[in-house]
Motif scaffolding. Structure first.
Motif, PDB file in Angstrom:
ATOM      1  N   ALA A  34     -49.308  -4.236  -9.857  1.00 49.85           N
ATOM      2  CA  ALA A  34     -49.066  -3.301  -8.760  1.00 49.85           C
ATOM      3  C   ALA A  34     -49.530  -3.861  -7.420  1.00 49.85           C
ATOM      4  O   ALA A  34     -48.937  -3.567  -6.376  1.00 49.85           O
ATOM      5  CB  ALA A  34     -49.767  -1.980  -9.049  1.00 49.85           C
ATOM      6  N   VAL A  35     -50.592  -4.664  -7.440  1.00 46.07           N
ATOM      7  CA  VAL A  35     -51.065  -5.289  -6.200  1.00 46.07           C
ATOM      8  C   VAL A  35     -49.965  -6.139  -5.565  1.00 46.07           C
ATOM      9  O   VAL A  35     -49.836  -6.210  -4.342  1.00 46.07           O
ATOM     10  CB  VAL A  35     -52.315  -6.154  -6.481  1.00 46.07           C
ATOM     11  N   GLN A  36     -49.141  -6.755  -6.424  1.00 43.20           N
ATOM     12  CA  GLN A  36     -48.111  -7.658  -5.936  1.00 43.20           C
ATOM     13  C   GLN A  36     -46.847  -6.933  -5.465  1.00 43.20           C
ATOM     14  O   GLN A  36     -46.148  -7.426  -4.586  1.00 43.20           O
ATOM     15  CB  GLN A  36     -47.723  -8.658  -7.045  1.00 43.20           C
ATOM     16  N   VAL A  37     -46.547  -5.775  -6.051  1.00 40.70           N
ATOM     17  CA  VAL A  37     -45.246  -5.161  -5.794  1.00 40.70           C
ATOM     18  C   VAL A  37     -45.323  -3.803  -5.096  1.00 40.70           C
ATOM     19  O   VAL A  37     -44.308  -3.326  -4.573  1.00 40.70           O
ATOM     20  CB  VAL A  37     -44.452  -4.995  -7.110  1.00 40.70           C
ATOM     21  N   TRP A  67     -52.286   1.294  -3.992  1.00 43.22           N
ATOM     22  CA  TRP A  67     -51.650   2.073  -5.045  1.00 43.22           C
ATOM     23  C   TRP A  67     -51.939   1.499  -6.432  1.00 43.22           C
ATOM     24  O   TRP A  67     -51.666   2.144  -7.441  1.00 43.22           O
ATOM     25  CB  TRP A  67     -50.142   2.160  -4.816  1.00 43.22           C
ATOM     26  N   HIS A  68     -52.487   0.282  -6.477  1.00 42.51           N
ATOM     27  CA  HIS A  68     -52.815  -0.304  -7.772  1.00 42.51           C
ATOM     28  C   HIS A  68     -53.902   0.484  -8.499  1.00 42.51           C
ATOM     29  O   HIS A  68     -53.974   0.467  -9.724  1.00 42.51           O
ATOM     30  CB  HIS A  68     -53.255  -1.762  -7.596  1.00 42.51           C
ATOM     31  N   VAL A  69     -54.750   1.184  -7.735  1.00 41.81           N
ATOM     32  CA  VAL A  69     -55.825   1.965  -8.361  1.00 41.81           C
ATOM     33  C   VAL A  69     -55.239   3.075  -9.219  1.00 41.81           C
ATOM     34  O   VAL A  69     -55.598   3.244 -10.393  1.00 41.81           O
ATOM     35  CB  VAL A  69     -56.757   2.556  -7.281  1.00 41.81           C
ATOM     36  N   MET A  70     -54.324   3.847  -8.636  1.00 48.91           N
ATOM     37  CA  MET A  70     -53.700   4.934  -9.379  1.00 48.91           C
ATOM     38  C   MET A  70     -52.828   4.392 -10.510  1.00 48.91           C
ATOM     39  O   MET A  70     -52.808   4.953 -11.608  1.00 48.91           O
ATOM     40  CB  MET A  70     -52.858   5.803  -8.439  1.00 48.91           C
ATOM     41  N   THR A  71     -52.127   3.291 -10.260  1.00 52.57           N
ATOM     42  CA  THR A  71     -51.258   2.712 -11.284  1.00 52.57           C
ATOM     43  C   THR A  71     -52.062   2.302 -12.512  1.00 52.57           C
ATOM     44  O   THR A  71     -51.703   2.626 -13.655  1.00 52.57           O
ATOM     45  CB  THR A  71     -50.512   1.491 -10.725  1.00 52.57           C
ATOM     46  N   GLY A  72     -53.143   1.584 -12.298  1.00 49.97           N
ATOM     47  CA  GLY A  72     -53.981   1.164 -13.416  1.00 49.97           C
ATOM     48  C   GLY A  72     -54.565   2.340 -14.183  1.00 49.97           C
ATOM     49  O   GLY A  72     -54.624   2.317 -15.414  1.00 49.97           O
ATOM     50  N   ALA A  73     -54.986   3.375 -13.452  1.00 49.06           N
ATOM     51  CA  ALA A  73     -55.572   4.545 -14.105  1.00 49.06           C
ATOM     52  C   ALA A  73     -54.548   5.258 -14.975  1.00 49.06           C
ATOM     53  O   ALA A  73     -54.832   5.637 -16.116  1.00 49.06           O
ATOM     54  CB  ALA A  73     -56.136   5.498 -13.056  1.00 49.06           C
ATOM     55  N   ILE A  74     -53.340   5.441 -14.447  1.00 45.59           N
ATOM     56  CA  ILE A  74     -52.312   6.166 -15.199  1.00 45.59           C
ATOM     57  C   ILE A  74     -51.852   5.370 -16.416  1.00 45.59           C
ATOM     58  O   ILE A  74     -51.779   5.897 -17.534  1.00 45.59           O
ATOM     59  CB  ILE A  74     -51.114   6.498 -14.285  1.00 45.59           C
ATOM     60  N   ILE A  75     -51.536   4.092 -16.213  1.00 45.81           N
ATOM     61  CA  ILE A  75     -51.068   3.265 -17.331  1.00 45.81           C
ATOM     62  C   ILE A  75     -52.154   3.133 -18.393  1.00 45.81           C
ATOM     63  O   ILE A  75     -51.888   3.240 -19.597  1.00 45.81           O
ATOM     64  CB  ILE A  75     -50.633   1.872 -16.832  1.00 45.81           C
ATOM     65  N   VAL A 119     -56.126   5.950  -3.627  1.00 46.26           N
ATOM     66  CA  VAL A 119     -57.416   5.425  -4.085  1.00 46.26           C
ATOM     67  C   VAL A 119     -58.148   6.451  -4.947  1.00 46.26           C
ATOM     68  O   VAL A 119     -58.791   6.099  -5.945  1.00 46.26           O
ATOM     69  CB  VAL A 119     -58.284   5.016  -2.878  1.00 46.26           C
ATOM     70  N   ASN A 120     -58.057   7.731  -4.588  1.00 44.74           N
ATOM     71  CA  ASN A 120     -58.819   8.759  -5.289  1.00 44.74           C
ATOM     72  C   ASN A 120     -58.050   9.447  -6.408  1.00 44.74           C
ATOM     73  O   ASN A 120     -58.590  10.356  -7.055  1.00 44.74           O
ATOM     74  CB  ASN A 120     -59.313   9.822  -4.302  1.00 44.74           C
ATOM     75  N   ALA A 121     -56.808   9.039  -6.639  1.00 47.05           N
ATOM     76  CA  ALA A 121     -56.020   9.687  -7.689  1.00 47.05           C
ATOM     77  C   ALA A 121     -56.655   9.529  -9.064  1.00 47.05           C
ATOM     78  O   ALA A 121     -56.402  10.333  -9.959  1.00 47.05           O
ATOM     79  CB  ALA A 121     -54.593   9.116  -7.699  1.00 47.05           C
ATOM     80  N   ARG A 122     -57.483   8.513  -9.232  1.00 50.49           N
ATOM     81  CA  ARG A 122     -58.154   8.329 -10.519  1.00 50.49           C
ATOM     82  C   ARG A 122     -59.038   9.523 -10.861  1.00 50.49           C
ATOM     83  O   ARG A 122     -59.334   9.780 -12.038  1.00 50.49           O
ATOM     84  CB  ARG A 122     -59.001   7.057 -10.498  1.00 50.49           C
ATOM     85  N   ALA A 182     -54.552  -1.332 -18.380  1.00 48.08           N
ATOM     86  CA  ALA A 182     -54.901  -0.848 -17.046  1.00 48.08           C
ATOM     87  C   ALA A 182     -55.084  -2.014 -16.072  1.00 48.08           C
ATOM     88  O   ALA A 182     -54.578  -1.981 -14.940  1.00 48.08           O
ATOM     89  CB  ALA A 182     -56.178  -0.009 -17.122  1.00 48.08           C
ATOM     90  N   GLY A 183     -55.808  -3.040 -16.507  1.00 47.96           N
ATOM     91  CA  GLY A 183     -56.037  -4.189 -15.629  1.00 47.96           C
ATOM     92  C   GLY A 183     -54.768  -4.939 -15.300  1.00 47.96           C
ATOM     93  O   GLY A 183     -54.531  -5.306 -14.146  1.00 47.96           O
ATOM     94  N   ALA A 184     -53.915  -5.166 -16.316  1.00 48.09           N
ATOM     95  CA  ALA A 184     -52.673  -5.912 -16.090  1.00 48.09           C
ATOM     96  C   ALA A 184     -51.724  -5.141 -15.167  1.00 48.09           C
ATOM     97  O   ALA A 184     -51.113  -5.729 -14.267  1.00 48.09           O
ATOM     98  CB  ALA A 184     -51.990  -6.203 -17.432  1.00 48.09           C
ATOM     99  N   SER A 185     -51.612  -3.832 -15.390  1.00 47.18           N
ATOM    100  CA  SER A 185     -50.715  -3.047 -14.538  1.00 47.18           C
ATOM    101  C   SER A 185     -51.238  -2.963 -13.115  1.00 47.18           C
ATOM    102  O   SER A 185     -50.452  -2.971 -12.154  1.00 47.18           O
ATOM    103  CB  SER A 185     -50.538  -1.642 -15.123  1.00 47.18           C
ATOM    104  N   ALA A 186     -52.543  -2.906 -12.951  1.00 46.46           N
ATOM    105  CA  ALA A 186     -53.112  -2.877 -11.604  1.00 46.46           C
ATOM    106  C   ALA A 186     -52.858  -4.199 -10.873  1.00 46.46           C
ATOM    107  O   ALA A 186     -52.517  -4.215  -9.686  1.00 46.46           O
ATOM    108  CB  ALA A 186     -54.607  -2.585 -11.667  1.00 46.46           C
TER     109      ALA A 186
END
Length: 246
Positions: free
Chosen positions: A211-214, A219-227, A90-93, A204-208
């Motif tokens: 990520a919610v689904q898979v 972890w979707h928070v960090m995924t969206g931030a990185i992408i 959650v805080n990786a952003r 960022a929104g699409a990747s998040a």
């Protein structure tokens, strides 16, 4: 209180005047922050934490999203590994948020960066980025706004947790859990500079959402931030080579 950097960084400082400016510019957000903290206090009480425990958690952790996410794991015995992974996800952003402020705070010795980093939240980070673009170089701006947010966050948690102990009620029916989300969406619009930014935001929104689904929870928070960061950097570099755009 003034921190004077060395000569090459003479424009970067930490003063009481800067702290006052940061706190003043954060006044508009206090009601929303209080309501979000109030919601956490209620949720923490429903999760079995007493008012003192919930208030202590807010005072020492000061990270709203991860505090909410960790509530389901704060059981006896504490599941430390899942808890640490959730908090990190959650805080990786904040890694990317801190990197965005490096042109400002990176000029200071490491020890002088710790307090601003500890007080950095989503809201005052947005304000700090906008202030830097306006020419602000006083590190006190982020410290002052962060201290004010911390006080309100702890107070809101204490009120929410104490009130629900006295008068139990259903948090979901009040919709308080959406307060901070809606507020931050409105704040983000102020960061939009050109249509180029939309590409990174959509990525960022699409990747998040994917990520919610898979991926495991949160972890979707960090995924969206990185992408979003990668796409934003690549887009700016590619479009920059083509010249100014809208």
């Amino acid at each position: 209180m003034t921190v004077e950097p060395s000569a090459p960084e003479a424009t970067v400082c930490l003063t009481r005047a800067g702290m006052a400016r940061g706190a003043r510019d954060m006044l508009f957000a206090l009601v929303s922050v209080f309501l979000f903290a109030f919601a956490f206090g209620v949720a923490a009480s429903h999760a079995g934490l007493g008012s003192w425990a919930a208030t202590f958690l807010s005072g020492t952790v000061f990270a709203g999203a991860s505090q909410f996410a960790s509530l389901e794991l704060l059981v006896s015995p504490v599941k430390w590994i899942p808890l640490l992974l959730v908090v990190f996800a959650v805080n990786a952003r904040h890694i990317l948020m801190g990197a965005a402020l490096y042109p400002w705070f990176g000029r200071l010795p490491f020890a002088q960066r710790l307090l601003p980093a500890a007080l950095m939240t989503d809201i005052n980070w947005v304000q700090a980025v906008q202030a830097y673009d306006r020419g602000e170089r006083d590190m006190g701006y982020l410290v002052g706004s962060g201290l004010l947010l911390w006080i309100v966050w702890v107070a809101g948690t204490a009120v929410g947790a104490s009130l629900v102990e006295a008068v139990p009620f259903d948090l979901d029916r009040l919709g308080l859990d959406l307060t901070f989300l809606l507020f931050f969406v409105c704040m983000l619009t102020g960061l939009r500079r050109t249509r180029r930014d939309d590409i990174a935001w959509v990525a960022a929104g699409a990747s998040a959402l994917l990520a919610v689904q898979v991926l495991p929870a949160h972890w979707h928070v960090m995924t969206g931030a990185i992408i979003g960061g990668i796409v934003g950097s690549a887009t700016q570099e590619w479009l920059g080579r083509r010249g100014p755009g809208p």
